[in-house]
Design a protein around this motif. Structure first.
Motif, PDB file in Angstrom:
ATOM      1  N   SER A 294      -2.449   1.772 -11.397  1.00 22.19           N
ATOM      2  CA  SER A 294      -1.497   2.386 -10.462  1.00 22.19           C
ATOM      3  C   SER A 294      -0.288   2.895 -11.237  1.00 22.19           C
ATOM      4  O   SER A 294       0.291   2.174 -12.059  1.00 22.19           O
ATOM      5  N   LEU A 295       0.090   4.147 -10.963  1.00 24.47           N
ATOM      6  CA  LEU A 295       1.155   4.802 -11.713  1.00 24.47           C
ATOM      7  C   LEU A 295       2.178   5.427 -10.776  1.00 24.47           C
ATOM      8  O   LEU A 295       1.839   5.925  -9.701  1.00 24.47           O
ATOM      9  N   LEU A 296       3.418   5.425 -11.217  1.00 24.46           N
ATOM     10  CA  LEU A 296       4.508   6.118 -10.524  1.00 24.46           C
ATOM     11  C   LEU A 296       4.914   7.319 -11.374  1.00 24.46           C
ATOM     12  O   LEU A 296       5.133   7.188 -12.578  1.00 24.46           O
ATOM     13  N   LEU A 297       4.997   8.505 -10.752  1.00 24.53           N
ATOM     14  CA  LEU A 297       5.311   9.736 -11.482  1.00 24.53           C
ATOM     15  C   LEU A 297       6.698  10.230 -11.061  1.00 24.53           C
ATOM     16  O   LEU A 297       6.830  10.988 -10.087  1.00 24.53           O
TER      17      LEU A 297
ATOM     18  N   GLY B  61       8.444  13.685  -7.961  1.00 20.51           N
ATOM     19  CA  GLY B  61       9.023  13.151  -6.735  1.00 20.51           C
ATOM     20  C   GLY B  61       8.642  11.722  -6.452  1.00 20.51           C
ATOM     21  O   GLY B  61       8.480  11.344  -5.281  1.00 20.51           O
ATOM     22  N   ALA B  62       8.461  10.913  -7.499  1.00 20.45           N
ATOM     23  CA  ALA B  62       8.086   9.503  -7.363  1.00 20.45           C
ATOM     24  C   ALA B  62       6.730   9.339  -6.677  1.00 20.45           C
ATOM     25  O   ALA B  62       6.498   8.371  -5.955  1.00 20.45           O
ATOM     26  N   ALA B  63       5.854  10.288  -6.906  1.00 20.44           N
ATOM     27  CA  ALA B  63       4.500  10.183  -6.354  1.00 20.44           C
ATOM     28  C   ALA B  63       3.760   9.030  -7.008  1.00 20.44           C
ATOM     29  O   ALA B  63       3.969   8.725  -8.188  1.00 20.44           O
ATOM     30  N   ARG B  64       2.896   8.400  -6.225  1.00 16.43           N
ATOM     31  CA  ARG B  64       2.078   7.307  -6.747  1.00 16.43           C
ATOM     32  C   ARG B  64       0.621   7.762  -6.817  1.00 16.43           C
ATOM     33  O   ARG B  64       0.099   8.322  -5.859  1.00 16.43           O
ATOM     34  N   VAL B  65      -0.011   7.496  -7.952  1.00 13.83           N
ATOM     35  CA  VAL B  65      -1.405   7.883  -8.156  1.00 13.83           C
ATOM     36  C   VAL B  65      -2.131   6.732  -8.812  1.00 13.83           C
ATOM     37  O   VAL B  65      -1.524   5.773  -9.296  1.00 13.83           O
TER      38      VAL B  65
END
Length: 385
Positions: free
Chosen positions: A336-339, A343-347
């Motif tokens: 799990s990653l925060l970008l 815009g602080a999207a999580r992928v």
């Protein structure tokens, strides 16, 4: 041998008879403009589909999408309100089930509990007793259950019962085999094993097969072509690779396989804006500048790097990501990653265990690339056609 395994043998007589009759590329079943209502509920809406001789087609979709209704219409158990079904060019829309030369296997096996295996398989056979016994012996060998003639269904495992149901469906040498969620009542291990064996058997027989399933993994593993259905309509028809790699719309992309979603807007034919960043992506010419879109990327398509390099600064699809955690999924990790730059999207990213240990286990921030060629762009309103 696994207790539910099919034997690795040469073609049995039944298989040879069906395989010899196959003609590659010939249309076996044509479904044309099928409509079906149940009172106010519209179960099927203008469904059209050609099924080629000898192929295995999976009808895939969520509960209530119409796939079982379509299978029942093929079997003659339901009548359409409009449209037609033909077999080798002959209209069979109103033909009774008994005259369709189809075999069907249900989710619940539908075996007679008071009849032994041999009598269950021979139930629909005509002719003298010695001929029926020979046919039963042949079919039990075909499905890997030789020697079980005198057992009753309650004495068999779930996988064995389903094999008996399959043998019974094949007993009359059907032109078309219909499978209605045939594996869903089995436990995960037997289900995964049996799907491969059923597929191998279908290929050896060369019998045209239509299978209903809600299990995307099952459809991807077994089908020559998948028909993805939703709300009584066909969303996409294609090979497993086409369905997975090039979904026609957001519904297919979200239903088949795991997916990450990012909200953005079109800049031009090659760029999509997300927060303060612009990603390179292949945008359809029908999407004008400023159109709101959703980007999809599969977890296995994200690239996790071991460290930042100067050339990454010029790549709009690469940025730093914060590692939030990971879970082990068999032979891989789902990270799990925060970008922050998006815009602080999580992928989520699926990586091998070795990549996880080398790049993620001890790191809090790593460079991540979302390859432009792996990003799929769909309208934000979810329009599928």
């Amino acid at each position: 041998m696994h207790r539910d395994a099919l034997p690795d043998t040469d073609l049995h007589p039944a298989a040879a008879a069906l395989a010899a009759d196959a003609v590659a590329g010939e249309t076996h079943i044509r479904i044309d403009g099928i409509e079906k209502r149940f009172e106010a509920f519209r179960a099927l809406q203008q469904v059209s589909l050609d099924i080629q001789r000898g192929e295995l087609v999976c009808l895939l979709g969520p509960s209530g999408c119409g796939k079982t209704t379509l299978l029942r219409i093929l079997a003659g158990l339901e009548k359409p309100d409009a449209g037609s079904v033909s077999s080798f060019g002959k209209d069979i829309t109103r033909l009774p089930p008994a005259r369709r030369e189809f075999g069907i296997v249900f989710q619940s096996y539908a075996l007679f509990p008071n009849l032994d295996v041999a009598k269950n398989i021979a139930f629909g056979l005509d002719g003298p007793g010695d001929r029926k016994r020979a046919r039963v012996t042949e079919l039990l060998a075909l499905v890997g259950l030789s020697g079980n003639e005198e057992k009753y269904p309650a004495q068999l495992s779930g996988g064995q019962q389903q094999r008996v149901a399959l043998a019974r469906a094949l007993a009359t040498n059907p032109r078309l085999l219909l499978l209605d969620e045939p594996l869903s009542a089995l436990d995960a291990r037997v289900r995964a094993h049996l799907r491969g064996e059923i597929r191998a058997l279908q290929q050896r027989l060369g019998v045209t097969t239509v299978m209903v399933t809600h299990d995307q993994e099952e459809a991807l593993a077994m089908a020559d072509r998948i028909v993805v259905m939703n709300a009584g309509r066909i969303e996409q028809i294609g090979t497993p690779e086409e369905i997975y790699e090039a979904p026609a719309n957001a519904f297919v992309a979200g239903f088949v396989g795991q997916a990450n979603w990012l909200a953005g807007s079109v800049v031009d034919a090659g760029r999509v804006a997300i927060a303060q960043s612009e990603l390179a992506a292949q945008v359809s010419p029908s999407m004008p500048s400023g159109a709101q879109v959703r980007l999809m990327i599969r977890p296995e398509d994200l690239v996790l790097h071991g460290g930042w390099t100067p050339d990454m600064a010029g790549d709009p699809n690469t940025g730093l990501a914060q590692v939030l955690g990971a879970e082990l999924i068999g032979g891989a990790y789902r990270v799990s990653l925060l970008l922050p730059h998006l815009g602080a999207a999580r992928v989520q990213a699926d990586v091998s265990r070795s990549v996880y240990r080398q790049r993620c286990a001890e790191a809090s921030v790593i460079p991540v690339t979302l390859p432009a060629e792996r990003l799929r762009v769909f309208p934000a309103d979810g329009a599928s056609r």
